[in-house]
Design a protein around this motif. Sequence first.
Motif, PDB file in Angstrom:
ATOM      1  N   GLY A  76      52.551  35.770  18.426  1.00 32.01           N
ATOM      2  CA  GLY A  76      53.366  36.909  18.839  1.00 32.01           C
ATOM      3  C   GLY A  76      52.544  37.980  19.538  1.00 32.01           C
ATOM      4  N   ALA A  77      51.371  38.284  18.975  1.00 36.52           N
ATOM      5  CA  ALA A  77      50.500  39.287  19.592  1.00 36.52           C
ATOM      6  C   ALA A  77      49.952  38.798  20.932  1.00 36.52           C
ATOM      7  N   MET A  78      49.650  37.524  21.034  1.00 38.05           N
ATOM      8  CA  MET A  78      49.089  37.016  22.288  1.00 38.05           C
ATOM      9  C   MET A  78      50.142  36.940  23.395  1.00 38.05           C
ATOM     10  N   VAL A  79      51.387  36.624  23.052  1.00 41.76           N
ATOM     11  CA  VAL A  79      52.444  36.640  24.074  1.00 41.76           C
ATOM     12  C   VAL A  79      52.612  38.054  24.605  1.00 41.76           C
ATOM     13  N   PHE A  80      52.636  39.034  23.684  1.00 41.33           N
ATOM     14  CA  PHE A  80      52.716  40.425  24.116  1.00 41.33           C
ATOM     15  C   PHE A  80      51.524  40.792  25.004  1.00 41.33           C
ATOM     16  N   THR A  81      50.331  40.385  24.600  1.00 45.02           N
ATOM     17  CA  THR A  81      49.125  40.758  25.337  1.00 45.02           C
ATOM     18  C   THR A  81      49.111  40.142  26.727  1.00 45.02           C
ATOM     19  N   LEU A  82      49.599  38.928  26.855  1.00 48.91           N
ATOM     20  CA  LEU A  82      49.685  38.319  28.189  1.00 48.91           C
ATOM     21  C   LEU A  82      50.651  39.094  29.081  1.00 48.91           C
ATOM     22  N   LEU A  83      51.756  39.570  28.508  1.00 46.85           N
ATOM     23  CA  LEU A  83      52.687  40.402  29.281  1.00 46.85           C
ATOM     24  C   LEU A  83      52.023  41.713  29.699  1.00 46.85           C
ATOM     25  N   PHE A  84      51.326  42.356  28.761  1.00 46.30           N
ATOM     26  CA  PHE A  84      50.641  43.616  29.035  1.00 46.30           C
ATOM     27  C   PHE A  84      49.578  43.438  30.121  1.00 46.30           C
ATOM     28  N   ALA A  85      48.765  42.390  30.003  1.00 47.52           N
ATOM     29  CA  ALA A  85      47.708  42.143  30.989  1.00 47.52           C
ATOM     30  C   ALA A  85      48.304  41.784  32.354  1.00 47.52           C
ATOM     31  N   ALA A  86      49.404  41.040  32.363  1.00 48.34           N
ATOM     32  CA  ALA A  86      50.039  40.678  33.640  1.00 48.34           C
ATOM     33  C   ALA A  86      50.580  41.913  34.347  1.00 48.34           C
ATOM     34  N   ILE A  87      51.155  42.846  33.591  1.00 53.47           N
ATOM     35  CA  ILE A  87      51.664  44.067  34.213  1.00 53.47           C
ATOM     36  C   ILE A  87      50.506  44.922  34.720  1.00 53.47           C
ATOM     37  N   LEU A  88      49.420  45.010  33.941  1.00 58.14           N
ATOM     38  CA  LEU A  88      48.239  45.748  34.413  1.00 58.14           C
ATOM     39  C   LEU A  88      47.694  45.140  35.703  1.00 58.14           C
ATOM     40  N   ALA A  89      47.613  43.812  35.752  1.00 61.72           N
ATOM     41  CA  ALA A  89      47.109  43.143  36.951  1.00 61.72           C
ATOM     42  C   ALA A  89      48.047  43.344  38.136  1.00 61.72           C
ATOM     43  N   ALA A  90      49.360  43.268  37.908  1.00 67.42           N
ATOM     44  CA  ALA A  90      50.323  43.461  38.997  1.00 67.42           C
ATOM     45  C   ALA A  90      50.254  44.876  39.553  1.00 67.42           C
ATOM     46  N   VAL A  91      50.139  45.867  38.678  1.00 72.11           N
ATOM     47  CA  VAL A  91      50.021  47.252  39.147  1.00 72.11           C
ATOM     48  C   VAL A  91      48.715  47.433  39.908  1.00 72.11           C
ATOM     49  N   GLY A  92      47.650  46.822  39.424  1.00 72.49           N
ATOM     50  CA  GLY A  92      46.369  46.909  40.131  1.00 72.49           C
ATOM     51  C   GLY A  92      46.425  46.286  41.516  1.00 72.49           C
ATOM     52  N   ILE A  93      47.088  45.161  41.636  1.00 68.94           N
ATOM     53  CA  ILE A  93      47.195  44.490  42.937  1.00 68.94           C
ATOM     54  C   ILE A  93      48.093  45.285  43.884  1.00 68.94           C
ATOM     55  N   LEU A  94      49.181  45.849  43.360  1.00 71.62           N
ATOM     56  CA  LEU A  94      50.103  46.602  44.211  1.00 71.62           C
ATOM     57  C   LEU A  94      49.532  47.949  44.659  1.00 71.62           C
ATOM     58  N   CYS A  95      48.746  48.590  43.819  1.00 68.03           N
ATOM     59  CA  CYS A  95      48.265  49.946  44.127  1.00 68.03           C
ATOM     60  C   CYS A  95      46.995  49.969  44.972  1.00 68.03           C
ATOM     61  N   TRP A  96      46.171  48.966  44.866  1.00 66.74           N
ATOM     62  CA  TRP A  96      44.922  48.972  45.617  1.00 66.74           C
ATOM     63  C   TRP A  96      44.961  47.847  46.637  1.00 66.74           C
ATOM     64  N   GLY A  97      45.242  48.217  47.878  1.00 73.61           N
ATOM     65  CA  GLY A  97      45.409  47.255  48.961  1.00 73.61           C
ATOM     66  C   GLY A  97      44.131  46.544  49.350  1.00 73.61           C
ATOM     67  N   GLU A  98      42.982  47.210  49.202  1.00 69.30           N
ATOM     68  CA  GLU A  98      41.737  46.573  49.611  1.00 69.30           C
ATOM     69  C   GLU A  98      41.227  45.558  48.602  1.00 69.30           C
ATOM     70  N   GLY A  99      41.877  45.434  47.501  1.00 66.94           N
ATOM     71  CA  GLY A  99      41.513  44.416  46.522  1.00 66.94           C
ATOM     72  C   GLY A  99      40.811  44.992  45.303  1.00 66.94           C
ATOM     73  N   ILE A 100      40.790  44.206  44.273  1.00 69.58           N
ATOM     74  CA  ILE A 100      40.177  44.591  43.011  1.00 69.58           C
ATOM     75  C   ILE A 100      39.016  43.643  42.758  1.00 69.58           C
ATOM     76  N   ALA A 101      37.917  44.183  42.287  1.00 71.34           N
ATOM     77  CA  ALA A 101      36.765  43.356  41.946  1.00 71.34           C
ATOM     78  C   ALA A 101      36.999  42.754  40.565  1.00 71.34           C
ATOM     79  N   TRP A 102      37.649  41.578  40.506  1.00 70.54           N
ATOM     80  CA  TRP A 102      37.983  40.967  39.222  1.00 70.54           C
ATOM     81  C   TRP A 102      36.732  40.553  38.466  1.00 70.54           C
ATOM     82  N   ALA A 103      35.658  40.261  39.190  1.00 69.99           N
ATOM     83  CA  ALA A 103      34.418  39.893  38.509  1.00 69.99           C
ATOM     84  C   ALA A 103      33.703  41.135  37.975  1.00 69.99           C
ATOM     85  N   GLY A 104      34.127  42.296  38.390  1.00 69.50           N
ATOM     86  CA  GLY A 104      33.492  43.537  37.948  1.00 69.50           C
ATOM     87  C   GLY A 104      34.356  44.262  36.945  1.00 69.50           C
ATOM     88  N   ARG A 105      34.746  45.476  37.293  1.00 72.31           N
ATOM     89  CA  ARG A 105      35.457  46.332  36.347  1.00 72.31           C
ATOM     90  C   ARG A 105      36.900  45.926  36.114  1.00 72.31           C
TER      91      ARG A 105
END
Length: 138
Positions: A76-105
């Motif tokens: 249950g906690a991991m399903v929630f966490t995957l949703l939370f992380a997916a929304i964080l990643a989607a907001v990061g991709i939508l807000c920063w057009g030049e890209g996100i350093a996934w290997a970094g921060r």
Amino acid sequence: MGKGKKQSPYGLVFLKGLLLSFGIYLAGQLLVTLLILKGALSETGMFPAVAVLCLLASLAGGFLCARQVPWGPLPGAMVFTLLFAAILAAVGILCWGEGIAWAGRGGVLLLCALGGGLAAGFLGGSRKKKRKRRPGTL
């Protein structure tokens, strides 16, 4: 009719967890920004503060969701966490057009979110059931 506690739909449980987590995350972001503007927190200390904030937000939402689904606390906690992380990643991709350093921060923040959910799954273990006593025994 059953006498047990009324169970809410799982989507609603996860929505409550997401609202709690993003409320904590956004309020914490405002606090970190205020601390930086006032000079109480340096700019180099900003990223560790945001990483801890991400971990705590995921932990709080994971605790909320862990016991309210029938699959057990860890799934249950991991399903929630995957949703939370997916929304964080989607907001990061939508807000920063030049890209996100996934290997970094950017990757570190997602790992903090996943770590918080994993900790919530392990620490939010099952409730201990009360044993029924027979009348007249102590």
